[in-house]
Design a protein around this motif. Structure first.
Motif, PDB file in Angstrom:
ATOM      1  N   HIS A  41      79.390 -82.488 -14.732  1.00 57.50           N
ATOM      2  CA  HIS A  41      78.266 -81.645 -14.354  1.00 57.50           C
ATOM      3  C   HIS A  41      78.300 -80.313 -15.097  1.00 57.50           C
ATOM      4  O   HIS A  41      79.360 -79.832 -15.516  1.00 57.50           O
ATOM      5  CB  HIS A  41      78.294 -81.391 -12.845  1.00 57.50           C
ATOM      6  CG  HIS A  41      78.064 -82.623 -12.033  1.00 57.50           C
ATOM      7  ND1 HIS A  41      76.830 -83.222 -11.945  1.00 57.50           N
ATOM      8  CD2 HIS A  41      78.916 -83.385 -11.293  1.00 57.50           C
ATOM      9  CE1 HIS A  41      76.923 -84.297 -11.180  1.00 57.50           C
ATOM     10  NE2 HIS A  41      78.176 -84.422 -10.775  1.00 57.50           N
ATOM     11  N   TRP A  74      74.050 -75.179 -14.399  1.00 52.97           N
ATOM     12  CA  TRP A  74      72.994 -75.766 -13.565  1.00 52.97           C
ATOM     13  C   TRP A  74      73.367 -75.658 -12.092  1.00 52.97           C
ATOM     14  O   TRP A  74      72.509 -75.392 -11.245  1.00 52.97           O
ATOM     15  CB  TRP A  74      72.783 -77.231 -13.960  1.00 52.97           C
ATOM     16  CG  TRP A  74      71.621 -77.864 -13.250  1.00 52.97           C
ATOM     17  CD1 TRP A  74      70.315 -77.877 -13.652  1.00 52.97           C
ATOM     18  CD2 TRP A  74      71.652 -78.556 -11.992  1.00 52.97           C
ATOM     19  NE1 TRP A  74      69.529 -78.540 -12.721  1.00 52.97           N
ATOM     20  CE2 TRP A  74      70.321 -78.960 -11.701  1.00 52.97           C
ATOM     21  CE3 TRP A  74      72.661 -78.881 -11.090  1.00 52.97           C
ATOM     22  CZ2 TRP A  74      69.998 -79.674 -10.536  1.00 52.97           C
ATOM     23  CZ3 TRP A  74      72.335 -79.577  -9.928  1.00 52.97           C
ATOM     24  CH2 TRP A  74      71.014 -79.969  -9.661  1.00 52.97           C
ATOM     25  N   ILE A  75      74.640 -75.855 -11.785  1.00 52.35           N
ATOM     26  CA  ILE A  75      75.086 -75.754 -10.388  1.00 52.35           C
ATOM     27  C   ILE A  75      74.869 -74.338  -9.864  1.00 52.35           C
ATOM     28  O   ILE A  75      74.418 -74.138  -8.725  1.00 52.35           O
ATOM     29  CB  ILE A  75      76.575 -76.157 -10.266  1.00 52.35           C
ATOM     30  CG1 ILE A  75      76.751 -77.638 -10.616  1.00 52.35           C
ATOM     31  CG2 ILE A  75      77.094 -75.875  -8.852  1.00 52.35           C
ATOM     32  CD1 ILE A  75      78.198 -78.069 -10.713  1.00 52.35           C
ATOM     33  N   ARG A  76      75.167 -73.335 -10.694  1.00 53.89           N
ATOM     34  CA  ARG A  76      74.963 -71.943 -10.276  1.00 53.89           C
ATOM     35  C   ARG A  76      73.488 -71.671  -9.992  1.00 53.89           C
ATOM     36  O   ARG A  76      73.147 -70.941  -9.053  1.00 53.89           O
ATOM     37  CB  ARG A  76      75.467 -70.977 -11.347  1.00 53.89           C
ATOM     38  CG  ARG A  76      76.960 -71.027 -11.613  1.00 53.89           C
ATOM     39  CD  ARG A  76      77.374 -69.905 -12.557  1.00 53.89           C
ATOM     40  NE  ARG A  76      77.406 -68.645 -11.837  1.00 53.89           N
ATOM     41  CZ  ARG A  76      78.517 -68.062 -11.369  1.00 53.89           C
ATOM     42  NH1 ARG A  76      79.695 -68.638 -11.561  1.00 53.89           N
ATOM     43  NH2 ARG A  76      78.454 -66.923 -10.720  1.00 53.89           N
ATOM     44  N   ASP A  77      72.603 -72.260 -10.812  1.00 52.47           N
ATOM     45  CA  ASP A  77      71.173 -72.029 -10.658  1.00 52.47           C
ATOM     46  C   ASP A  77      70.550 -72.884  -9.544  1.00 52.47           C
ATOM     47  O   ASP A  77      69.493 -72.527  -9.009  1.00 52.47           O
ATOM     48  CB  ASP A  77      70.441 -72.325 -11.970  1.00 52.47           C
ATOM     49  CG  ASP A  77      70.796 -71.338 -13.070  1.00 52.47           C
ATOM     50  OD1 ASP A  77      71.273 -70.238 -12.744  1.00 52.47           O
ATOM     51  OD2 ASP A  77      70.613 -71.680 -14.257  1.00 52.47           O
ATOM     52  N   ASN A  78      71.211 -74.003  -9.211  1.00 56.19           N
ATOM     53  CA  ASN A  78      70.637 -74.948  -8.240  1.00 56.19           C
ATOM     54  C   ASN A  78      71.689 -75.413  -7.225  1.00 56.19           C
ATOM     55  O   ASN A  78      71.904 -76.615  -7.054  1.00 56.19           O
ATOM     56  CB  ASN A  78      70.072 -76.170  -8.982  1.00 56.19           C
ATOM     57  CG  ASN A  78      69.054 -75.807 -10.032  1.00 56.19           C
ATOM     58  OD1 ASN A  78      67.874 -75.633  -9.738  1.00 56.19           O
ATOM     59  ND2 ASN A  78      69.510 -75.687 -11.280  1.00 56.19           N
ATOM     60  N   GLN A 105      71.787 -75.549  -3.949  1.00 56.23           N
ATOM     61  CA  GLN A 105      71.316 -76.371  -2.827  1.00 56.23           C
ATOM     62  C   GLN A 105      71.017 -77.796  -3.291  1.00 56.23           C
ATOM     63  O   GLN A 105      71.396 -78.771  -2.619  1.00 56.23           O
ATOM     64  CB  GLN A 105      70.067 -75.750  -2.204  1.00 56.23           C
ATOM     65  CG  GLN A 105      69.584 -76.489  -0.961  1.00 56.23           C
ATOM     66  CD  GLN A 105      68.403 -75.803  -0.301  1.00 56.23           C
ATOM     67  OE1 GLN A 105      67.911 -74.783  -0.777  1.00 56.23           O
ATOM     68  NE2 GLN A 105      67.938 -76.357   0.810  1.00 56.23           N
ATOM     69  N   ALA A 106      70.353 -77.935  -4.448  1.00 54.79           N
ATOM     70  CA  ALA A 106      70.039 -79.262  -4.977  1.00 54.79           C
ATOM     71  C   ALA A 106      71.322 -80.023  -5.304  1.00 54.79           C
ATOM     72  O   ALA A 106      71.411 -81.239  -5.078  1.00 54.79           O
ATOM     73  CB  ALA A 106      69.164 -79.144  -6.216  1.00 54.79           C
ATOM     74  N   PHE A 107      72.310 -79.317  -5.818  1.00 54.85           N
ATOM     75  CA  PHE A 107      73.587 -79.957  -6.136  1.00 54.85           C
ATOM     76  C   PHE A 107      74.266 -80.483  -4.879  1.00 54.85           C
ATOM     77  O   PHE A 107      74.713 -81.633  -4.838  1.00 54.85           O
ATOM     78  CB  PHE A 107      74.495 -78.963  -6.863  1.00 54.85           C
ATOM     79  CG  PHE A 107      75.835 -79.532  -7.244  1.00 54.85           C
ATOM     80  CD1 PHE A 107      75.958 -80.407  -8.308  1.00 54.85           C
ATOM     81  CD2 PHE A 107      76.976 -79.198  -6.532  1.00 54.85           C
ATOM     82  CE1 PHE A 107      77.188 -80.946  -8.661  1.00 54.85           C
ATOM     83  CE2 PHE A 107      78.212 -79.723  -6.878  1.00 54.85           C
ATOM     84  CZ  PHE A 107      78.316 -80.596  -7.951  1.00 54.85           C
ATOM     85  N   GLN A 160      72.870 -81.225  -2.062  1.00 49.54           N
ATOM     86  CA  GLN A 160      72.078 -82.329  -1.520  1.00 49.54           C
ATOM     87  C   GLN A 160      72.381 -83.625  -2.259  1.00 49.54           C
ATOM     88  O   GLN A 160      72.467 -84.697  -1.650  1.00 49.54           O
ATOM     89  CB  GLN A 160      70.587 -81.994  -1.609  1.00 49.54           C
ATOM     90  CG  GLN A 160      70.133 -80.937  -0.623  1.00 49.54           C
ATOM     91  CD  GLN A 160      68.684 -80.520  -0.828  1.00 49.54           C
ATOM     92  OE1 GLN A 160      68.078 -80.804  -1.875  1.00 49.54           O
ATOM     93  NE2 GLN A 160      68.118 -79.833   0.150  1.00 49.54           N
ATOM     94  N   SER A 187      79.236 -76.618  -3.969  1.00 50.51           N
ATOM     95  CA  SER A 187      78.713 -75.640  -4.921  1.00 50.51           C
ATOM     96  C   SER A 187      79.420 -74.297  -4.797  1.00 50.51           C
ATOM     97  O   SER A 187      79.765 -73.672  -5.810  1.00 50.51           O
ATOM     98  CB  SER A 187      77.204 -75.466  -4.731  1.00 50.51           C
ATOM     99  OG  SER A 187      76.895 -75.002  -3.428  1.00 50.51           O
TER     100      SER A 187
END
Length: 429
Positions: free
Chosen positions: A2, A6-10, A12-14, A16, A27
Motif C-alpha cells: 500500500h 494514500w493512507i495518510r490522505d484517506n 477512513q477509506a483504508f 473500511q 491507519s
C-alpha cells in the motif's frame, strides 16, 4: 504493497477496506510509523544542513585567525556527525518498521466485491452448459486406477503423498490439454508464450506477495531458491524494476509450467486423487496494463479462461469471491468452478484476479505514459492481473469424470483428438 501517502490522505477509506477483509483499523498506527520515519529524515536533513553551514564558518573563522571559534565549530561538527549517524540508524529502523507493517496487509477490495467472511458468501455470476448424465459416476482416481494409467502407490514410493504417476493415454491427455490451452491462448487470444524458470530468488516471490505471508506453502532449496507455486511469479516479475512504454500495454503473457505447493494449510483435505498435489501442471495468464485498462482486461481474461472449458464442453459456473475468500494480492477475483460428476460438486479450476498496483509497488514496475503535446509524462505504476488458463490437472480430472463411459473407458473430447494422434477413446489395454 500500500501507498502510505494514500493512507495518510484517506485513512477512513483504508480502514473500511481493511474491515471488509476482516482486519482491525490500522491507519493511525501506520501514520504514526510514517511520522517517526519523517522525524528521523527531518533530523538527518537538519544535521546535514547545520554541518555544511558550520564547515563554511570554520573556514571563515580560520581566515579571521579566530582559533577559539574555529575549535568550537569543529567540536560542533564532530557532534553533528555522531547525531547524523544516530539519525541514519533511526531512519533505517523507521523505514523497516513501516515496510514490515505494510507488507503483511492484503490488498483492499473494490467496492463491488461482495462482503463476507468465507466462501459461503461468494456470489454466482453465471453458468455454462448443464451436467452430463453419467450413470454410476466414478471419481477420477477410480477411473484412472481401473485403466492402469494412474498410479498413486508408485508415486508415494518415489516422492510421498500428494503425488501421482500418469501413464500411457492419461499422461498424453495431460500433455494434450496443456498444448491445447497454450495454442488457444497464443493463436486466438493474443497472449505471448513464455517458458520461464521454476526456481526463483526471494525478490521474485516477494514481488508478487507470496512472501512473507505464504512462505510455509512453498518449497525452498538449500541454495535459497524457491520453487514457483504458479507462473504468475515469473511472468509478472518480467517487468520488475522496469519502466515500459505505455504503447506496449497491455502485455499479455502465458506459460505452461509445473507448479509446486506444500499445501501446508490443507491437511486432511482432498487426500485421495490428484485434486490437491505438491506438484501440478498449470497454464497461467498474466496481463500488465495501464490503470484505465485493468477492469476491462479482467473481464477479457475471464472470458479467455472460460473459452478453454467451453471448447472442452465442460459444465461450469463463475463466482465472484467475497472479501473474506479473496487471495492476498487481489482486489477482485472471479473463480471458475467446473462440475465433477464423480464428486457431484463444483470445484475450482481457475481464479482470475485483478491486483491494481499492489504488486507493482512491491516490484517497482512502472510505465511511462504517452507524450502529450511533446511532453513526456512521469512514470506511473502498472496494474497487474493473473489467472489460471487453466489448471491442467483439474481439467484432466473434469474430462475423465465428464466423459467416462459405462464400460470404464473415457471418450476423448473432439478438440483434444488432434493432440492425441486421433485417439477417440481411452480404454484398458
Amino acid at each position: 504493497m500500500h501507498d502510505i501517502r494514500w493512507i495518510r490522505d484517506n485513512p477512513q477509506a483504508f480502514d473500511q477496506g481493511l474491515a471488509a477483509r476482516g482486519r482491525e483499523p490500522l491507519s493511525s498506527a501506520l501514520i504514526a510509523l510514517d511520522d517517526a520515519r519523517k522525524a528521523a529524515v527531518g533530523t538527518l536533513q537538519a544535521c546535514q544542513e547545520r554541518r555544511n553551514a558550520a564547515s563554511k564558518e570554520i573556514g571563515q573563522a580560520m581566515g579571521a585567525k579566530d582559533m577559539a571559534r574555529a575549535d568550537s565549530l569543529k567540536a560542533e561538527v564532530a557532534a553533528l556527525k555522531d547525531r547524523m549517524a544516530e539519525a541514519e540508524i533511526a531512519e533505517k529502523k523507521a523505514n523497516a518498521d513501516l515496510t514490515a507493517a505494510l507488507e503483511v496487509l492484503p490488498n483492499l477490495p473494490l467496492a463491488e466485491v461482495p462482503l463476507g467472511p468465507d466462501e459461503s458468501a461468494n456470489v454466482e455470476h453465471h453458468r455454462f452448459g448443464a451436467p452430463r448424465q453419467v450413470t454410476n459416476a466414478r471419481e477420477h482416481f477410480e477411473l484412472g486406477e481401473a485403466l492402469g494409467q494412474m498410479d498413486f502407490e508408485v508415486a508415494a514410493k518415489l516422492s510421498g503423498s500428494r503425488f501421482v504417476v500418469l501413464k500411457k493415454h492419461l499422461a498424453r491427455m495431460e500433455r494434450a490439454l496443456s498444448q491445447f490451452m497454450l495454442d488457444l491462448h497464443t493463436d486466438t487470444h493474443g497472449y505471448t508464450e513464455v517458458n520461464p524458470p521454476v526456481l526463483v530468488k526471494s525478490d521474485a516471490v516477494y514481488g508478487t506477495s507470496q512472501l512473507p505471508k505464504a512462505a510455509e506453502d512453498m518449497f525452498r532449496t538449500e541454495q535459497g531458491l524457491w520453487l514457483t507455486p504458479t507462473a504468475e511469479v515469473t511472468l509478472t516479475n518480467l517487468v520488475a524494476q522496469e519502466i515500459v512504454a505505455e504503447e506496449v500495454l497491455p502485455l499479455r503473457l502465458t506459460a505452461g509450467t509445473q507448479c509446486f505447493r506444500s499445501e501446508a494449510g490443507a491437511a486432511g483435505r482432498d487426500t485421495r486423487g490428484m485434486l490437491r498435489q505438491h506438484q501440478f501442471l498449470k497454464v497461467e495468464l498474466v496481463s500488465i496494463t495501464a490503470p484505465e485498462q485493468s477492469n476491462d482486461e479482467h473481464e477479457r481474461m475471464l472470458a479467455c479462461a472460460e473459452e478453454v472449458l467451453k471448447r472442452l464442453d465442460l459444465h461450469y459456473r463463475v463466482v465472484t469471491l467475497c472479501t473474506g475468500d479473496m487471495g492476498f494480492s487481489a482486489r477482485k477475483t472471479y473463480d471458475i468452478e467446473v462440475w465433477l460428476p464423480g464428486q457431484k460438486a463444483f470445484r475450482e479450476i481457475s481464479s482470475c484476479s485483478t491486483c491494481g498496483d499492489f504488486q507493482a509497488r512491491r516490484m517497482n514496475a512502472r510505465y511511462r505514459p504517452k507524450a502529450v503535446d511533446g511532453k513526456a509524462g512521469s512514470p506511473q505504476f502498472v496494474h497487474t492481473l493473473n489467472g489460471s488458463g487453466t489448471a491442467v490437472g483439474r481439467a484432466l480430472i473434469a474430462v475423465m469424470e465428464t466423459y467416462q463411459q459405462d464400460g470404464g473407458g473415457i471418450a476423448v473430447p473432439a478438440v483434444l483428438q488432434p493432440y492425441m494422434g486421433g485417439l477417440q477413446m481411452i480404454e484398458k489395454a
